[in-house]
Design a protein around this motif. Structure first.
Motif, PDB file in Angstrom:
ATOM      1  N   GLN A 112      78.297  47.762  29.471  1.00 41.02           N
ATOM      2  CA  GLN A 112      77.868  48.253  28.258  1.00 41.02           C
ATOM      3  C   GLN A 112      77.147  47.863  26.969  1.00 41.02           C
ATOM      4  O   GLN A 112      76.626  48.091  26.393  1.00 41.02           O
ATOM      5  N   THR A 113      77.602  46.263  26.934  1.00 42.95           N
ATOM      6  CA  THR A 113      76.453  45.524  25.492  1.00 42.95           C
ATOM      7  C   THR A 113      74.855  45.361  26.469  1.00 42.95           C
ATOM      8  O   THR A 113      74.721  45.058  24.818  1.00 42.95           O
ATOM      9  N   GLY A 114      74.841  45.640  27.181  1.00 41.51           N
ATOM     10  CA  GLY A 114      73.403  44.970  28.041  1.00 41.51           C
ATOM     11  C   GLY A 114      72.979  44.199  28.532  1.00 41.51           C
ATOM     12  O   GLY A 114      72.111  43.155  28.279  1.00 41.51           O
ATOM     13  N   ILE A 115      74.167  43.433  28.441  1.00 46.03           N
ATOM     14  CA  ILE A 115      74.037  41.922  29.010  1.00 46.03           C
ATOM     15  C   ILE A 115      74.254  41.949  30.151  1.00 46.03           C
ATOM     16  O   ILE A 115      75.467  42.123  30.406  1.00 46.03           O
ATOM     17  N   PRO A 116      73.183  41.700  31.543  1.00 49.75           N
ATOM     18  CA  PRO A 116      73.745  41.486  32.786  1.00 49.75           C
ATOM     19  C   PRO A 116      74.936  40.717  33.206  1.00 49.75           C
ATOM     20  O   PRO A 116      75.417  39.612  32.745  1.00 49.75           O
ATOM     21  N   LYS A 132      69.495  54.466  27.790  1.00 48.54           N
ATOM     22  CA  LYS A 132      70.957  54.694  27.995  1.00 48.54           C
ATOM     23  C   LYS A 132      70.741  53.535  29.078  1.00 48.54           C
ATOM     24  O   LYS A 132      70.273  52.818  29.129  1.00 48.54           O
ATOM     25  N   TRP A 133      72.327  52.775  28.508  1.00 47.27           N
ATOM     26  CA  TRP A 133      72.588  51.527  29.789  1.00 47.27           C
ATOM     27  C   TRP A 133      73.863  51.590  29.912  1.00 47.27           C
ATOM     28  O   TRP A 133      74.812  52.484  28.725  1.00 47.27           O
ATOM     29  N   GLY A 134      74.738  51.036  30.932  1.00 47.73           N
ATOM     30  CA  GLY A 134      76.098  50.915  30.576  1.00 47.73           C
ATOM     31  C   GLY A 134      76.806  51.633  32.299  1.00 47.73           C
ATOM     32  O   GLY A 134      75.731  52.475  33.026  1.00 47.73           O
ATOM     33  N   ASN A 170      68.009  57.996  42.920  1.00 46.85           N
ATOM     34  CA  ASN A 170      66.949  57.026  43.584  1.00 46.85           C
ATOM     35  C   ASN A 170      66.554  55.819  42.610  1.00 46.85           C
ATOM     36  O   ASN A 170      65.654  54.990  43.162  1.00 46.85           O
ATOM     37  N   LEU A 171      67.538  54.540  41.584  1.00 40.17           N
ATOM     38  CA  LEU A 171      66.541  54.491  41.211  1.00 40.17           C
ATOM     39  C   LEU A 171      66.445  53.023  42.087  1.00 40.17           C
ATOM     40  O   LEU A 171      68.403  52.520  42.198  1.00 40.17           O
ATOM     41  N   PRO A 172      66.069  51.486  41.630  1.00 43.02           N
ATOM     42  CA  PRO A 172      66.553  50.854  42.259  1.00 43.02           C
ATOM     43  C   PRO A 172      67.563  50.289  42.160  1.00 43.02           C
ATOM     44  O   PRO A 172      67.824  50.061  40.803  1.00 43.02           O
ATOM     45  N   ASP A 173      68.025  48.847  43.298  1.00 45.56           N
ATOM     46  CA  ASP A 173      69.337  48.160  42.786  1.00 45.56           C
ATOM     47  C   ASP A 173      68.793  47.211  41.602  1.00 45.56           C
ATOM     48  O   ASP A 173      70.099  47.021  41.415  1.00 45.56           O
ATOM     49  N   GLU A 174      67.815  47.175  41.237  1.00 44.41           N
ATOM     50  CA  GLU A 174      67.501  46.370  40.357  1.00 44.41           C
ATOM     51  C   GLU A 174      68.041  46.812  38.973  1.00 44.41           C
ATOM     52  O   GLU A 174      68.441  45.941  38.307  1.00 44.41           O
ATOM     53  N   GLU A 175      67.845  48.621  38.849  1.00 43.08           N
ATOM     54  CA  GLU A 175      68.446  48.515  37.514  1.00 43.08           C
ATOM     55  C   GLU A 175      68.618  49.008  37.923  1.00 43.08           C
ATOM     56  O   GLU A 175      70.144  49.499  36.386  1.00 43.08           O
ATOM     57  N   VAL A 176      70.125  49.490  38.566  1.00 38.02           N
ATOM     58  CA  VAL A 176      71.101  50.061  38.568  1.00 38.02           C
ATOM     59  C   VAL A 176      72.279  50.002  39.713  1.00 38.02           C
ATOM     60  O   VAL A 176      72.195  49.327  40.372  1.00 38.02           O
ATOM     61  N   TYR A 177      73.781  49.362  39.290  1.00 38.63           N
ATOM     62  CA  TYR A 177      74.526  48.646  40.491  1.00 38.63           C
ATOM     63  C   TYR A 177      75.815  49.723  40.674  1.00 38.63           C
ATOM     64  O   TYR A 177      75.762  50.789  40.354  1.00 38.63           O
ATOM     65  N   TYR A 207      76.891  51.613  37.202  1.00 36.41           N
ATOM     66  CA  TYR A 207      76.333  51.442  35.957  1.00 36.41           C
ATOM     67  C   TYR A 207      74.611  51.248  35.532  1.00 36.41           C
ATOM     68  O   TYR A 207      74.215  50.486  36.914  1.00 36.41           O
ATOM     69  N   LEU A 208      73.933  51.247  34.681  1.00 40.53           N
ATOM     70  CA  LEU A 208      72.559  50.415  34.563  1.00 40.53           C
ATOM     71  C   LEU A 208      72.589  49.087  34.426  1.00 40.53           C
ATOM     72  O   LEU A 208      73.324  48.901  32.839  1.00 40.53           O
ATOM     73  N   LYS A 209      72.232  48.304  34.681  1.00 43.09           N
ATOM     74  CA  LYS A 209      71.852  47.386  34.431  1.00 43.09           C
ATOM     75  C   LYS A 209      71.290  46.357  33.222  1.00 43.09           C
ATOM     76  O   LYS A 209      71.319  46.061  32.355  1.00 43.09           O
ATOM     77  N   LYS A 210      69.900  47.869  33.466  1.00 43.74           N
ATOM     78  CA  LYS A 210      69.556  47.795  32.114  1.00 43.74           C
ATOM     79  C   LYS A 210      68.675  48.855  30.720  1.00 43.74           C
ATOM     80  O   LYS A 210      69.159  50.016  32.049  1.00 43.74           O
ATOM     81  N   PRO A 211      68.622  48.438  29.796  1.00 41.60           N
ATOM     82  CA  PRO A 211      68.473  50.385  29.465  1.00 41.60           C
ATOM     83  C   PRO A 211      67.211  51.027  30.001  1.00 41.60           C
ATOM     84  O   PRO A 211      66.399  50.000  30.380  1.00 41.60           O
ATOM     85  N   LYS A 212      67.941  52.108  29.836  1.00 45.18           N
ATOM     86  CA  LYS A 212      66.909  52.682  30.269  1.00 45.18           C
ATOM     87  C   LYS A 212      66.525  54.413  29.797  1.00 45.18           C
ATOM     88  O   LYS A 212      67.253  55.106  29.788  1.00 45.18           O
ATOM     89  N   ALA A 213      64.829  54.403  29.726  1.00 48.75           N
ATOM     90  CA  ALA A 213      64.367  55.850  28.835  1.00 48.75           C
ATOM     91  C   ALA A 213      65.124  57.168  29.589  1.00 48.75           C
ATOM     92  O   ALA A 213      64.929  57.189  30.783  1.00 48.75           O
TER      93      ALA A 213
END
Length: 639
Positions: free
Chosen positions: A472-476, A520-522, A535-542, A550-556
């Motif tokens: 949730q901090t936005g830091i992976p 959004k992230w977290g 359907n998000l790729p693994d590099e964007e969602v855990y 959770y979302l690894k990166k901020p996503k619109a």
């Protein structure tokens, strides 16, 4: 010289001893006087100074012969005559003569006319004046020497009035303290310290209607304690205009939403609060209120008029915080609310607060100097904060930003939300605001989640710290066990994004850019994303077991624009540029305002009669309720 014996003045000699002394010859009387180191005084106790210790020699100024002379005026003459001519006269006469001889003052060593009124003054002179003359009549064998001394007595008896001149000596020192009040003329100095501080924060002026929805069992909706027919004051599934906070009658200009309470600032500088007051979050005293006894057969859904909800009216109704807690002339610019605390920012940059902070073990307190587990029930000034321009609140921690770009944090820091390590032994010191380690950065914006924090500098760099169990901090996250970001750290994934606002819930974060884009992230496993993330790729969602966590990166959020965003726990609200509102996430207590329970996975427009009549500009989310605010459209049409 024989040792002097101190005899209390005013103690009359026993008659038996006086009779024995009267039968002695002058020679034996002289010998007896030599053996008496301290002559007896027949002076009344009324003539003694009240504060003179017994057994000590009387001061010269206290040997006034006025009272004693009036008592025995004939005595000196009779005693002087009888001691020369007939030493063997009657016992009564000799007793008077011997007593008067003992208490008569000595003229030689006296420095005042009053002290020279008697021949022998051993008991009434200072040590130097009494020692030498006292021995003369006692050691001399001639009985003729005392006679000339006594012969002066009639001359001095007529001078008791001279003693009345002595009191001025006592008055003189008494006049000294009366001159001391002169420095008190410098009292006006504190007035110079009270300087009018410049205005650095302007309060809003637009009067707002307030719409509420949600569970409301603690009075946090502010609808009062009475049901009105089918319109209940709890379990409000869709937005309802709060008539107790209407724009026309009250004129609210700004609102703060806490865990289970709210605060509102009015156009005429009043602070109104409502909701749960268990830890003093309302900043005012409330009654215990009625408790409704719910029975199995109780018609709890009855539509009867004015049905008692069981709520406490003093909590369920918006009421004013007593202005006596603030200096006269104080003007407020905005309010902020945490889980069990509330803060008021003045136009001059001062901060007042009340309530308490909680930790993993329960109530921590509000200030380090307060008792552990205590609450601040009425507003108090936070002395460490000056020139503050913005405040952000988490569940149990607070951030404050000043005009120089310095960031202060305080509260509980068990998840490192204060940007530094807090240990149990010094945890109470964290209740005092301290600046955080961003001295070389000029911070211009701040934000907070429940247990994590954000700071944005003048170059649009975003720094975050605190709990990071869902990113949730936005830091992976590097590993599963790395759930904490201990110090302010640059969020590289937000580089180049100009954030207008950022705020967080329990384990997720929502932000909007200056262009209106919603990020959004977290955590997303409780529908916090507002869009489909499957359907998000693994590099964007855990993902775990095929489910997105959770979302690894901020996503619109696709197709969504916002001018204001809000969140708490796992529920999100946004206000769009066209004055409408959207919500999604956890909705068990109707806190989405959509009239449904359970989770709302996609961002959905809030729409009902009350909302359509308003041009919405603000939103807030509490533990199990939500708030919207806007201006009546009819006012805009009239304009």
């Amino acid at each position: 010289m024989p040792r002097k014996k101190v005899v209390e003045s005013g103690a009359a000699p026993a008659p038996a001893r006086a009779s024995n002394r009267a039968r002695k010859s002058p020679e034996s009387l002289a010998t007896t006087q030599a053996n008496i180191s301290k002559p007896r005084a027949t002076k009344r106790k009324a003539d003694e100074p009240e504060n003179e210790p017994k057994g000590k020699k009387a001061r010269v100024t206290d040997t006034t012969p006025t009272a004693s002379t009036k008592q025995s005026k004939p005595a000196p003459k009779t005693a002087a005559a009888k001691s020369k001519a007939a030493p063997t006269k009657s016992t009564a006469m000799k007793r008077k003569a011997s007593d008067e001889d003992i208490k008569a003052p000595q003229p030689k060593k006296s420095k005042t006319a009053a002290s020279a009124s008697r021949p022998i003054a051993k008991a009434t002179t200072t040590k130097k004046a009494a020692s030498k003359p006292a021995a003369e009549p006692a050691t001399t064998k001639s009985t003729t020497k005392p006679a000339p001394k006594k012969s002066t007595t009639p001359k001095k008896i007529a001078e008791p009035t001279t003693k009345k001149a002595a009191p001025p000596k006592k008055v003189a020192p008494a006049t000294v303290p009366k001159q001391k009040p002169a420095p008190k003329a410098k009292v006006p100095k504190p007035a110079k310290l009270v300087k009018a501080l410049p205005t650095i924060n302007d309060p809003p002026t637009q009067r707002l209607d307030v719409l509420v929805f949600g569970e409301g069992s603690g009075g946090e909706l502010g609808l009062g304690a009475k049901h009105s027919g089918a319109r209940k004051v709890v379990d409000v599934s869709r937005p309802r205009l709060n008539q107790l906070l209407s724009a026309k009658d009250v004129g609210v200009v700004q609102i703060a939403v806490g865990g289970m309470h709210c605060a509102a600032l009015t156009h005429d500088n009043k602070i109104l609060t409502w909701g749960v007051n268990d830890q003093g979050a309302l900043g005012r005293h409330t009654d215990e209120g009625p408790m409704k006894d719910m029975k199995d057969d109780d018609a709890s859904d009855s539509d009867s008029d004015d049905e008692d909800s069981g709520l406490n009216p003093s909590e369920a109704e918006p009421r004013e915080v007593d202005p006596k807690h603030f200096p006269e002339g104080t003007k407020f610019a905005s309010l902020y609310a945490g889980d069990s605390s509330t803060f008021a920012l003045t136009t001059t940059g001062l901060v007042y607060g009340w309530g308490t902070f909680r930790g993993n073990e329960g109530i921590v307190g509000f200030r380090p100097e307060g008792a552990k587990g205590s609450s601040q029930r009425t507003p108090m000034l936070i002395p460490e904060l000056k020139n503050i321009v913005d405040i952000a609140t988490g569940t149990n921690h607070v951030l404050a930003l000043d005009t120089k770009g310095t960031l202060y944090v305080w509260g509980t820091g068990e998840q490192n939300q204060l940007g530094r390590r807090v240990i149990e032994r010094t945890s109470r010191l964290a209740l005092k605001p301290n600046d955080i380690g961003l001295r070389r950065k000029k911070i211009v914006k701040i934000g907070s989640g429940d247990y994590h924090s954000f700071a944005i500098d003048d170059k649009d760099n975003v720094y975050s710290w605190g709990l990071n169990s869902f990113g949730q901090t936005g830091i992976p996250k590097v590993g599963k066990d790395e759930d904490i970001v201990g110090a302010p750290t640059l969020v590289k994934n937000l580089k180049g994004m100009k954030l207008k606002q950022v705020t967080g819930g329990s384990h997720h974060t929502i932000a909007c850019t200056v262009d209106g884009e919603v990020l959004k992230w977290g955590r997303v496993e409780s529908s916090e994303a507002g869009f489909d993330v499957s359907n998000l790729p693994d590099e964007e969602v855990y993902k775990e077991d095929g489910k997105a966590r959770y979302l690894k990166k901020p996503k619109a959020v696709p197709g969504l624009k916002a001018t204001f965003v809000a969140t708490a726990n796992d529920t999100c609200l946004i206000v769009s540029p066209d004055g409408t509102a959207y919500s999604w996430g956890f909705s068990e207590g109707y806190q989405t305002g959509l009239g449904v329970g359970g989770d709302v996975k996609l961002a959905t427009k809030i729409d009902n009669t009350a909302v359509r009549a308003e041009n919405l500009i603000w939103a807030g989310v509490g533990g199990q309720f939500g708030v919207l605010a806007g201006t009546p459209k009819e006012d805009e049409d009239e304009a």
